[in-house]
Design a protein around this motif. Sequence first.
Motif, PDB file in Angstrom:
ATOM      1  N   GLU A 151       8.658  71.189  46.328  1.00  0.00           N
ATOM      2  CA  GLU A 151       9.719  70.752  47.255  1.00  0.00           C
ATOM      3  C   GLU A 151      10.884  70.094  46.504  1.00  0.00           C
ATOM      4  O   GLU A 151      12.055  70.330  46.808  1.00  0.00           O
ATOM      5  CB  GLU A 151       9.159  69.780  48.294  1.00  0.00           C
TER       6      GLU A 151
ATOM      7  N   ALA B 274      12.899  72.767  44.737  1.00  0.00           N
ATOM      8  CA  ALA B 274      13.736  73.540  45.668  1.00  0.00           C
ATOM      9  C   ALA B 274      14.987  72.754  46.042  1.00  0.00           C
ATOM     10  O   ALA B 274      16.086  73.299  46.123  1.00  0.00           O
ATOM     11  CB  ALA B 274      12.929  73.900  46.913  1.00  0.00           C
ATOM     12  N   LYS B 275      14.809  71.453  46.243  1.00  0.00           N
ATOM     13  CA  LYS B 275      15.960  70.608  46.587  1.00  0.00           C
ATOM     14  C   LYS B 275      16.956  70.539  45.412  1.00  0.00           C
ATOM     15  O   LYS B 275      18.170  70.642  45.604  1.00  0.00           O
ATOM     16  CB  LYS B 275      15.468  69.207  46.956  1.00  0.00           C
TER      17      LYS B 275
ATOM     18  N   PHE C 157      10.358  79.356  39.669  1.00  0.00           N
ATOM     19  CA  PHE C 157      11.790  79.145  39.912  1.00  0.00           C
ATOM     20  C   PHE C 157      12.662  79.802  38.863  1.00  0.00           C
ATOM     21  O   PHE C 157      12.379  79.745  37.680  1.00  0.00           O
ATOM     22  CB  PHE C 157      12.099  77.635  39.934  1.00  0.00           C
TER      23      PHE C 157
ATOM     24  N   LYS D 216      18.991  73.564  45.202  1.00  0.00           N
ATOM     25  CA  LYS D 216      20.011  73.532  46.247  1.00  0.00           C
ATOM     26  C   LYS D 216      21.199  72.673  45.807  1.00  0.00           C
ATOM     27  O   LYS D 216      22.335  72.927  46.198  1.00  0.00           O
ATOM     28  CB  LYS D 216      19.398  72.913  47.501  1.00  0.00           C
TER      29      LYS D 216
END
Length: 576
Positions: free
Chosen positions: A362, A365-366, A409, A369
């Motif tokens: 998580e 992913a942030k 990723f 972003k």
Amino acid sequence: MTNQEIAKILKNISIILEIKGDSKFRVIAFERAADVISNLTKDIEDIYTQGGIKALEEVPGVGQGIAERIEELLKTGKMKDYQKLTSEFPEKMLVLTDVPGIGAKTAFAFFKKLKIDSIAKLEKAAKSGAVSKLSHFKEKSVKNLLRGIEQYKARAKEQERMLLTTADQLAGQALSYLKRNKLVKRADAVGSLRRMKETIGDIDLIISTPKPQEVVNYFAKAPFIKNILSKGNTKISITHNKNIRIDVEILPELDYGSLLQHFTGSKEHNVHLRTWAEKRGLSISEYGIKDLKKKKLHHFSNEKDLYKFLGMQYIEPELREDRGEIEAALENKLPKIIGYNDLLGDLHCHTNKSDGSNTIFELAAKALKMKYKYLGISDHTAGLGVASGLTEKNLLKHKAEIQKINKKFRGIKLLAGAEINILANGKLDISRDIIKKLDYGIGSVHSAFNQDEETMTKRVLNAIKSGIKIFGHPSGRLLGQRQGYDLEWTEIFKACAKYNVALEINSFPERLDLKDTLIKDAQDYGCKFAIDSDAHSLENFDLIKYGIATARRGWATKKDIINTWDLDKLLKWFKS
Ligand code: DGT
Ligand code: CA
Ligand code: CA
Ligand code: ZN
């Protein structure tokens, strides 16, 4: 009745119960309820009006007994139990327990034996030596007491100010309300908020519009207003329902640059600028710059033109504190301070393997972003026994996990770090061998904050030489709660430069640590910095803005901040 008022009464009850030697269980129950209520986002009054006593009992930490007392308080404005307790232990003396180092029992001894019921009386008694009449108060404790009083006073002064984040949010709300009105051409936050100072006294806004009076009337109807303090043709001051003052000034667009400059401050910066200009026959005001000889008023719709007119470089708002920026701007020597979009990664965040709330995935992913190129995961180590930290064994497992998730990723690289405790004796709580297996280690002080300057300095110097690459939240201050610990900063700066340890600029609103003035000082020693969010949840990543602002206020440039570097350069430096 506000949540804070209710919380205060519950907290006072817990203190008095402690003095009386009541059951520890009851003391803690009241303390916990006070704590929960003071941090609640909903108003207790609303909860009660909507759901009655049953709804009160659903608030965590509020049981039946406490709920009944709150109900009594809301209905009658009084609480019989509390009145009885305070007849024996006056509310006034309880302030003594707010001094660091004074517990409930000591406070009561001061009151009972020396009739002390205020901080002023306590200070007088400490200075005159009267406190040593209490049997356990010897010379050293008097010194600690005086120090505690100083800390109390500093904190009280700070508590009248709000945190930068709070001001930023409320100003954002007011500005978006204003911008919904078509008559508003421009609207900006000015004052200490535009300068991104760590704490803010009040919020100042400026507006340009062809119709000032109509905009004043529009603002006066804003839903967040508690009351209007004053209202004129071109200005209005209000109290926000969060009890914060907002001052609004309105001018035609022609002079917007002058207005912006004038109300951004700081007062010290403006005074210096005005005095400098006066000697050159120029008079600066919010209406423009007047050439006194030619009797001509120059208007500035734009702030950049104003500084240019004065023959100096543009000075970013964060630098306007009269700390040498005017002299530097005149000589064309202002540094190009780091920009708000210059960071390539964040090097301090926590997963749910220690005290964070999210998984590695998580967080990654942030970070992706946020367009970061790398993210350093730095969970706590276990050496203090408190807060759930990772043992050496678990840390290596965690590293393997980080590397595994890294493969999922593209476009971002995860680094395996740790936030390592600097123990009271200066040793780190994981071995050098383990640190070497990580990409980097952050060393932070999380215990024994009260050591004297010499001990604390030695302790930190020892850690700096032990293989850490970032010194986390270096002063340990918590705005409004705790002053930083005592360090001999020049020694720390010299060592950080010598051993290639970056000083952290931690973005947490109550930290903003290292602070601006020390960041500026550290550069004279060649120090590097890491601007980190210290995120414990996904939203916390967005706090980075305040860390960057603090770096800017400290005159820091991109090249001095290690997380503006590309990954190769950063990794090479970590190995150095
Ligand atoms: P704060 O509110 O204590 O965090 O600090 P500021 O800087 O926002 O100060 P404030 O709200 O008293 O005033 C807003 C700005 O008005 C200030 O930054 C500079 C400008 N100003 C211009 N001339 C003067 C002056 O003579 N006195 C004061 N206090 N401010 C002035
Ligand atoms: Ca202000
Ligand atoms: Ca103001
Ligand atoms: Zn941390």
